[in-house]
Design a protein around this motif. Structure first.
Motif, PDB file in Angstrom:
ATOM      1  N   TYR A   1     -55.741 -11.965 -27.735  1.00  0.00           N
ATOM      2  CA  TYR A   1     -56.902 -11.230 -28.706  1.00  0.00           C
ATOM      3  C   TYR A   1     -58.173 -12.853 -29.007  1.00  0.00           C
ATOM      4  N   GLU A   2     -58.074 -13.612 -29.966  1.00  0.00           N
ATOM      5  CA  GLU A   2     -58.171 -14.672 -30.258  1.00  0.00           C
ATOM      6  C   GLU A   2     -59.923 -14.955 -29.076  1.00  0.00           C
ATOM      7  N   LYS A   3     -59.238 -15.059 -27.829  1.00  0.00           N
ATOM      8  CA  LYS A   3     -60.015 -14.931 -27.023  1.00  0.00           C
ATOM      9  C   LYS A   3     -61.100 -14.325 -26.399  1.00  0.00           C
ATOM     10  N   SER A   4     -61.070 -13.661 -26.531  1.00  0.00           N
ATOM     11  CA  SER A   4     -62.065 -11.965 -26.176  1.00  0.00           C
ATOM     12  C   SER A   4     -62.683 -11.831 -27.433  1.00  0.00           C
ATOM     13  N   ARG A   5     -62.323 -12.401 -28.400  1.00  0.00           N
ATOM     14  CA  ARG A   5     -62.865 -12.064 -29.395  1.00  0.00           C
ATOM     15  C   ARG A   5     -64.166 -12.759 -29.254  1.00  0.00           C
ATOM     16  N   VAL A   6     -64.300 -13.886 -29.252  1.00  0.00           N
ATOM     17  CA  VAL A   6     -65.344 -14.711 -29.550  1.00  0.00           C
ATOM     18  C   VAL A   6     -66.531 -14.762 -28.447  1.00  0.00           C
ATOM     19  N   GLU A   7     -65.700 -13.507 -27.297  1.00  0.00           N
ATOM     20  CA  GLU A   7     -67.077 -13.183 -26.454  1.00  0.00           C
ATOM     21  C   GLU A   7     -67.885 -11.629 -27.392  1.00  0.00           C
ATOM     22  N   LYS A   8     -66.045 -10.696 -27.716  1.00  0.00           N
ATOM     23  CA  LYS A   8     -67.178  -9.604 -28.219  1.00  0.00           C
ATOM     24  C   LYS A   8     -68.436 -10.350 -29.257  1.00  0.00           C
TER      25      LYS A   8
ATOM     26  N   ALA B   1     -59.288  -6.129 -35.468  1.00  0.00           N
ATOM     27  CA  ALA B   1     -58.479  -4.730 -35.692  1.00  0.00           C
ATOM     28  C   ALA B   1     -57.318  -5.639 -35.317  1.00  0.00           C
ATOM     29  N   GLU B   2     -57.115  -5.664 -34.797  1.00  0.00           N
ATOM     30  CA  GLU B   2     -56.185  -6.241 -33.453  1.00  0.00           C
ATOM     31  C   GLU B   2     -55.061  -7.187 -34.077  1.00  0.00           C
ATOM     32  N   MET B   3     -55.848  -8.627 -34.321  1.00  0.00           N
ATOM     33  CA  MET B   3     -55.382  -9.664 -35.504  1.00  0.00           C
ATOM     34  C   MET B   3     -55.151  -9.469 -36.876  1.00  0.00           C
TER      35      MET B   3
END
Length: 291
Positions: A176-183, A267-269
């Motif tokens: 989730y951390e990688k996709s979080r930055v892009e989001k 939310a997932e994190m």
């Protein structure tokens, strides 16, 4: 191997016609809190008993008891026959000289007379008896230590399970951390595009995005938490009296988990962080029982 503060030990020593019972139990406490109940014959040895216990147990709320179980026949108060005979002759003589009637129940009267049933012998503690009692105390204390070792092994197994769970949850954050930055980046850019009348410097925006994303970076927290997990395991293997140190490490683990949660913005994190907090809370509760 760690050791629990919860324990129980007992022993029974036979000396002549006595049975000497020794019982000791302990619960968790910040320091050594020792209370004793000692049979009168052994009270002169109380300081020696306390010193023996404190040198071995170090911490915990400890209750120590020692009492004597005697054979009823041996412990019965003897009747002073010579004194009874003397009282009998005196009362009879007084009755004859004064005309006062003799007692109807001689036994009841005589047994109520002073010192007829008084135990006058004073028991002294001999070296032989004290050596036997001291061996009984050592046996009871050693039994309690063995109990603590057993409980400590169970605690260490439980801690390892919880540490494994936290480590697994920490690894699961990466997806989730990688996709979080892009989001986050996409959300900010889309927000700006939705306001066409506002002009902005793209270079400055890029700098601000980098600064904002760096503030949300949790790599340092993840690394420190991983180090704390490793240090917790190493500390458990250092020796028995590690409870306070493990408590401090658990506090540091909590700080890193809390910071990760506050930076997550996902939310997932955040759900994963809640699960890590739950595992850590169980560790903190049980650490209070570690010596």
């Amino acid at each position: 191997m760690i050791q629990s503060m919860t324990g129980y030990g007992k022993s029974v020593v036979t000396f002549n016609e006595k049975k000497i019972h020794v019982e000791i139990k302990s619960l968790n406490s910040k320091a050594l809190d020792l209370s004793t109940r000692i049979a009168p014959l052994y009270r002169e040895k109380e300081m020696e008993i306390r010193q023996t216990i404190s040198q071995t147990l170090k911490r915990g709320k400890v209750d120590f008891s020692i009492w004597i179980e005697k054979d009823a026949a041996a412990d019965a108060t003897p009747i002073n026959g010579a004194l009874v005979d003397n009282y009998y002759r005196q009362i009879k003589a007084i009755s004859e000289s004064t005309g006062i009637p003799e007692p109807q129940d001689w036994f009841a009267t005589l047994l109520r007379m002073p010192d007829v049933m008084t135990k006058t012998d004073v028991e002294e503690l001999t070296d032989e008896e004290w050596n036997a009692v001291r061996n009984g105390i050592d046996t009871a204390v050693n039994a309690l230590v063995a109990f603590r070792d057993q409980e400590g092994a169970a605690l260490q197994k439980k801690f390892c399970e919880k540490l494994d769970n936290i480590a697994a949850l920490l690894d699961s954050i990466e997806v989730y951390e990688k996709s979080r930055v892009e989001k986050i980046r996409a959300r900010i850019v889309e927000g700006l595009k939705s306001i066409p009348e506002i002009e902005y410097d793209k270079n400055r925006l890029e700098q601000e995005l980098i600064y904002y994303i760096e503030k949300l970076d949790i790599n340092e927290e993840k690394q420190r938490l991983a180090n704390h997990l490793k240090y917790f395991r190493e500390t458990m293997d250092e020796g028995v009296a590690q409870g306070k140190k493990l408590g401090f490490i658990a506090q540091e683990m909590g700080r890193e988990i809390n910071t990760t949660g506050s930076k997550s913005n996902n939310a997932e994190m955040q759900n994963i962080v809640v699960k890590m907090k739950d595992e850590l809370e169980q560790i903190k509760e049980q650490v209070l029982n570690v010596l």
